[in-house]
Design a protein around this motif. Structure first.
Motif, PDB file in Angstrom:
ATOM      1  N   GLU A   1      23.545  26.695 -53.005  1.00 35.47           N
ATOM      2  CA  GLU A   1      22.677  25.523 -52.793  1.00 35.47           C
ATOM      3  C   GLU A   1      23.224  24.270 -53.480  1.00 35.47           C
ATOM      4  O   GLU A   1      23.029  23.151 -53.010  1.00 35.47           O
TER       5      GLU A   1
ATOM      6  N   ASP B   1      13.105  20.984 -50.369  1.00 37.92           N
ATOM      7  CA  ASP B   1      12.869  21.197 -51.804  1.00 37.92           C
ATOM      8  C   ASP B   1      14.178  21.125 -52.586  1.00 37.92           C
ATOM      9  O   ASP B   1      14.237  20.526 -53.661  1.00 37.92           O
ATOM     10  N   ILE B   2      15.201  21.759 -52.035  1.00 39.91           N
ATOM     11  CA  ILE B   2      16.494  21.776 -52.743  1.00 39.91           C
ATOM     12  C   ILE B   2      16.985  20.347 -52.987  1.00 39.91           C
ATOM     13  O   ILE B   2      17.464  20.012 -54.063  1.00 39.91           O
TER      14      ILE B   2
ATOM     15  N   GLU C   1      12.971  22.503 -43.105  1.00 40.38           N
ATOM     16  CA  GLU C   1      12.227  23.744 -43.366  1.00 40.38           C
ATOM     17  C   GLU C   1      13.145  24.958 -43.492  1.00 40.38           C
ATOM     18  O   GLU C   1      12.674  26.068 -43.720  1.00 40.38           O
TER      19      GLU C   1
ATOM     20  N   MET D   1      12.351  31.881 -50.860  1.00 41.92           N
ATOM     21  CA  MET D   1      13.341  31.114 -50.103  1.00 41.92           C
ATOM     22  C   MET D   1      13.129  29.613 -50.320  1.00 41.92           C
ATOM     23  O   MET D   1      12.086  29.070 -50.004  1.00 41.92           O
ATOM     24  N   ASN D   2      14.123  28.960 -50.893  1.00 44.49           N
ATOM     25  CA  ASN D   2      14.015  27.511 -51.084  1.00 44.49           C
ATOM     26  C   ASN D   2      14.309  26.778 -49.790  1.00 44.49           C
ATOM     27  O   ASN D   2      15.299  27.056 -49.127  1.00 44.49           O
ATOM     28  N   LYS D   3      13.443  25.830 -49.462  1.00 43.25           N
ATOM     29  CA  LYS D   3      13.683  25.030 -48.259  1.00 43.25           C
ATOM     30  C   LYS D   3      14.607  23.864 -48.599  1.00 43.25           C
ATOM     31  O   LYS D   3      14.591  23.368 -49.736  1.00 43.25           O
TER      32      LYS D   3
ATOM     33  N   SER E   1      16.329  27.379 -44.961  1.00 46.33           N
ATOM     34  CA  SER E   1      16.950  27.714 -46.239  1.00 46.33           C
ATOM     35  C   SER E   1      18.438  27.353 -46.190  1.00 46.33           C
ATOM     36  O   SER E   1      18.975  27.059 -45.106  1.00 46.33           O
ATOM     37  N   TYR E   2      19.090  27.420 -47.330  1.00 47.81           N
ATOM     38  CA  TYR E   2      20.540  27.170 -47.407  1.00 47.81           C
ATOM     39  C   TYR E   2      21.299  28.064 -46.426  1.00 47.81           C
ATOM     40  O   TYR E   2      22.158  27.592 -45.673  1.00 47.81           O
TER      41      TYR E   2
END
Lengths: 287, 207
Positions: A150, A6-7, A95, A1-3, A97-98
């Protein structure tokens, strides 16, 4: 899971909330403590803006607000909260996700009417915090975010949706959602209740897989039960006669969002399954 | 409540659609003596009245499909920063549908953006013809399109439009919203019409 952090490659921030309180009046102090700073605000008359120096946890918000009020008392400040003043709250989404970000936005919009009712009559239709029903153009912009994955987070436009009651432009800038609706106040209980409601929306959003899940849940239970399920302990502060009809209208207004999301997810799955037929599949969808 | 100076009144209210004592009005002129020339949207009557913040306020009503010049324009407000407090040319977006415009597409949009058409008043007060009345109206020789809800309109070819997209059809001879056949990606929209979440006031005279 991308936060989200980070994205969007954002500098990481801890804490739940950033708060900005606009005040007009006399003897307003220049507060500069480890927690609060003061900035001038040209949109106010004899006013100042008191801002958290960084985001803080929800549980520390009441103590920080009390500390600010103490500063006002010591300065013998005469606070005035005219129609020009408001409280802007940034809720940290870094923190998440999308999907969790979308869930938070969608859940907020479903409950926008009771939330705005709490914020004060003068905030309804106010050009600095327009509701979805005042400015439906917001839904069009959000549809894009809900249907592009995203990547859509990078494409949130500048100055296109900033003056909605929920400002998604702050996602790209700070990794937060900005809530602009609360009328000017320094009342500890009122601001804490508002932040708790927003925090409960975020918590609820994190326990669901997608906006489609939330849509299905809403369709299965009564609007009132949904409001209580999401807002939990602070739900009674957001109840009023006519709330159910208003939430149903919000459901109608925001209906494009879960379906934009679901259709794009469906398309992604199909494209993954038949990678060679991408052009044909897209043409079929367009037809 | 503190009042505004002439420059503020001009900046915030001139050429805006606002509420005056509960009535929707278009502010045509602001005078230096702080009087304001308004035009009532309901009947286009014009009056000059003194300005006060208590009497002039924002319209707390939604936009959407507007029946205008025998066609329909989908109108929304954008949450952008502009000085006017009400609806004005800078914060309103008007989009035409993919349907015939008997008076010309551009002229219709132009007329709408004048913000004084009674069709706009009907949308803001959520007043639309019934579905059967709307269908009947579309059979006129000049092929009008008619909105029967803030979000839905029916065209002369019986296509149903939701916001700016064609989303389904109503079969010939059918005049109830339950008869609408939605295209697959739009089947969920039937919820909106079945439950009348919009709480539309329906009337059966022609639009």
């Amino acid at each position: 899971m991308n936060k989200l952090s980070d994205i969007l490659a954002l500098p990481k921030q801890k804490g739940d909330f950033g708060i900005e309180i606009e005040v007009e009046g006399r003897n307003l102090p220049e507060v500069d403590t480890p927690y609060w700073k003061t900035e001038p605000d040209g949109s106010l008359r004899n006013g100042k803006e008191y801002i958290f120096k960084r985001p803080y946890l929800l549980k520390t918000v009441p103590a920080l607000l009390r500390a600010l009020n103490k500063q006002f008392e010591q300065a013998e400040a005469k606070l005035e909260f005219s129609f020009r003043t408001s409280v802007h709250v940034h809720m940290n989404m870094q923190e998440l996700s999308y999907h969790q970000v979308l869930n938070t936005i969608y859940t907020y919009l479903l409950l926008e009417a009771p939330l705005m009712e709490f914020c004060g009559e003068s905030r309804k239709g106010n050009r600095f915090c327009l509701r979805m029903e005042d400015a439906e153009g917001l839904v069009g912009e959000l549809q894009h975010l809900f249907s592009t994955g995203e990547y859509g987070l990078h494409k949130i436009g500048r100055d296109r949706v900033r003056y909605a009651s929920i400002n998604i432009e702050a996602l790209k800038k700070y990794g937060s959602l900005e809530f602009r609706a609360l009328a000017g106040t320094a009342d500890v209980d009122r601001i804490t209740t508002w932040c708790t409601a927003l925090s409960n929306i975020r918590d609820f959003a994190c326990t669901h897989n997608s906006p489609s899940d939330i849509f299905n849940l809403f369709a299965d239970i009564e609007a009132e039960a949904f409001q209580q399920l999401v807002l939990k302990g602070v739900a009674p502060a957001f109840e009023y006669p006519g709330m159910v009809k208003d939430i149903q209208r919000s459901f109608s207004l925001a209906i494009d969002l879960p379906f934009a999301y679901a259709q794009s997810e469906e398309l992604k799955k199909t494209l993954k399954k038949f990678p060679g037929d991408a052009d044909l599949i897209i043409m079929d969808e367009l037809e | 409540m503190d009042n505004l100076e002439y420059n503020d009144i001009f900046q915030q209210y001139h050429r805006n659609l606002v509420s005056y004592c509960g009535e929707i009005v278009y502010v045509r002129e602001v005078f230096e003596n702080k009087e304001v020339r308004i035009q009532y949207l309901r009947n286009r009557n014009v009056a000059t009245v003194p300005f006060s913040r208590e009497r002039f306020s924002v319209i707390k009503a939604r936009l959407g499909m507007v029946n205008i010049l025998d066609s329909v324009v989908y109108v929304t407000r954008l949450p952008v920063r502009k000085m006017g407090i009400g609806l004005n040319k800078d914060n309103v977006r008007a989009v035409s549908l993919n349907t015939p415009y008997p008076h010309g597409r551009n002229d219709t949009i132009f007329e709408l953006l004048a913000l004084t058409d009674v069709g706009l008043y009907k949308t803001l007060t959520n007043n639309f013809p019934t579905f059967s009345t709307a269908i009947e109206a579309t059979t006129a020789p000049h092929l009008p399109t008619v909105a029967f809800d803030r979000q839905f309109a029916v065209a002369a070819d019986r296509t149903i439009h939701y916001k700016t997209h064609p989303v389904g059809m109503v079969p010939k001879g059918k005049t109830d919203v339950s008869n609408i056949v939605f295209l697959k990606p739009y089947k969920h929209l039937s919820i909106l019409l079945d439950n009348n979440h919009e709480q539309t006031i329906r009337h059966s005279c022609t639009a």
